[in-house]
Write a protein that holds these residues in place. Structure first.
Motif, PDB file in Angstrom:
ATOM      1  N   VAL A 212      17.661  -0.085 -14.693  1.00  0.00           N
ATOM      2  CA  VAL A 212      17.309  -1.388 -15.269  1.00  0.00           C
ATOM      3  C   VAL A 212      16.723  -2.257 -14.166  1.00  0.00           C
ATOM      4  O   VAL A 212      17.315  -2.375 -13.090  1.00  0.00           O
ATOM      5  CB  VAL A 212      18.548  -2.058 -15.896  1.00  0.00           C
ATOM      6  N   ALA A 213      15.587  -2.862 -14.446  1.00  0.00           N
ATOM      7  CA  ALA A 213      14.964  -3.780 -13.497  1.00  0.00           C
ATOM      8  C   ALA A 213      15.668  -5.125 -13.572  1.00  0.00           C
ATOM      9  O   ALA A 213      16.078  -5.560 -14.650  1.00  0.00           O
ATOM     10  CB  ALA A 213      13.484  -3.940 -13.824  1.00  0.00           C
TER      11      ALA A 213
ATOM     12  N   GLY B 207      17.104 -11.850 -10.875  1.00  0.00           N
ATOM     13  CA  GLY B 207      17.779 -11.484  -9.640  1.00  0.00           C
ATOM     14  C   GLY B 207      17.874  -9.968  -9.634  1.00  0.00           C
ATOM     15  O   GLY B 207      17.547  -9.314 -10.627  1.00  0.00           O
ATOM     16  N   PRO B 208      18.309  -9.388  -8.533  1.00  0.00           N
ATOM     17  CA  PRO B 208      18.340  -7.927  -8.432  1.00  0.00           C
ATOM     18  C   PRO B 208      19.326  -7.279  -9.401  1.00  0.00           C
ATOM     19  O   PRO B 208      20.392  -7.820  -9.677  1.00  0.00           O
ATOM     20  CB  PRO B 208      18.786  -7.666  -6.987  1.00  0.00           C
ATOM     21  N   SER B 209      18.941  -6.108  -9.920  1.00  0.00           N
ATOM     22  CA  SER B 209      19.858  -5.290 -10.709  1.00  0.00           C
ATOM     23  C   SER B 209      20.707  -4.470  -9.733  1.00  0.00           C
ATOM     24  O   SER B 209      20.461  -4.469  -8.519  1.00  0.00           O
ATOM     25  CB  SER B 209      19.068  -4.345 -11.625  1.00  0.00           C
TER      26      SER B 209
ATOM     27  N   GLU C  14      18.571  -2.249  -7.754  1.00  0.00           N
ATOM     28  CA  GLU C  14      17.759  -2.957  -6.759  1.00  0.00           C
ATOM     29  C   GLU C  14      18.596  -3.407  -5.566  1.00  0.00           C
ATOM     30  O   GLU C  14      18.127  -3.374  -4.425  1.00  0.00           O
ATOM     31  CB  GLU C  14      17.043  -4.133  -7.424  1.00  0.00           C
ATOM     32  N   TRP C  15      19.840  -3.819  -5.816  1.00  0.00           N
ATOM     33  CA  TRP C  15      20.734  -4.130  -4.701  1.00  0.00           C
ATOM     34  C   TRP C  15      20.895  -2.888  -3.815  1.00  0.00           C
ATOM     35  O   TRP C  15      20.824  -2.972  -2.592  1.00  0.00           O
ATOM     36  CB  TRP C  15      22.107  -4.563  -5.196  1.00  0.00           C
ATOM     37  N   SER C  16      21.125  -1.755  -4.453  1.00  0.00           N
ATOM     38  CA  SER C  16      21.317  -0.500  -3.727  1.00  0.00           C
ATOM     39  C   SER C  16      20.079  -0.151  -2.898  1.00  0.00           C
ATOM     40  O   SER C  16      20.191   0.269  -1.751  1.00  0.00           O
ATOM     41  CB  SER C  16      21.638   0.634  -4.706  1.00  0.00           C
TER      42      SER C  16
END
Length: 166
Positions: free
Chosen positions: A146-147, A151-153, A156-158
């Motif tokens: 999931v995008a 803020g980051p998913s 995306e954090w990973s």
């Protein structure tokens, strides 16, 4: 509520980019993911963002090219994503060409209520955001990435080498 065409266009262009990120992540197999029996699966939910609305923009007098509301959901996720891109551009062109800043203050009857055209655009966009939230839940259930929207998913954090807040 929008009071200028440009304010709607700027926000819709930004929000449609976020929607495109989600639609681009769909797979043909994922389109059958449902939250529970008797509810829309991922494919029809995504297609709902593409086909002619059920009276919002067209009910306010905007004319644009889009598949009919009763059209069959494509079996191809790529087809849905491409159709969304086409319809988005059609809506943007229609708003630019058919309405003015002054027209946004005009009252129309939508769902038996008096709305301004500016409010109609606002509710149209919030309607898409609402369904985008539903898409993310079904995408998670289908095992898709999931995008992040605002803020980051987790993914995306990973990718940034950080743990997602819990």
């Amino acid at each position: 509520m929008y009071t200028t065409i440009q304010s709607f266009i700027a926000e819709y262009e930004n929000e449609s980019l976020a929607t495109r990120k989600l639609l681009d992540a769909l797979t043909d197999v994922s389109l059958s993911q449902e939250i529970a029996p008797g509810f829309r699966s991922l494919g029809p939910l995504a297609w709902h963002l593409v086909h002619k609305d059920h009276g919002l923009l067209t009910g306010a007098g905007l004319s644009f090219q889009a598949p009919a509301a009763d059209s069959e959901t494509p079996a191809s996720a790529a087809s849905i994503a491409e159709a969304y891109r086409t319809v988005t551009q059609s809506i943007l062109s229609a708003v630019r060409e058919q309405w003015s800043d002054e027209a946004l203050g005009e009252t129309v009857q939508i769902f038996g209520q008096s709305w301004t055209k500016g409010l109609t655009l606002y509710i149209f966009l919030k309607h898409e955001i609402h369904h985008r939230g539903q898409l993310t839940i079904l995408m998670r259930q289908a095992g898709l990435p999931v995008a992040g929207m605002y803020g980051p998913s987790k993914e995306e954090w990973s990718a940034m080498g950080m743990a997602a807040p819990v």
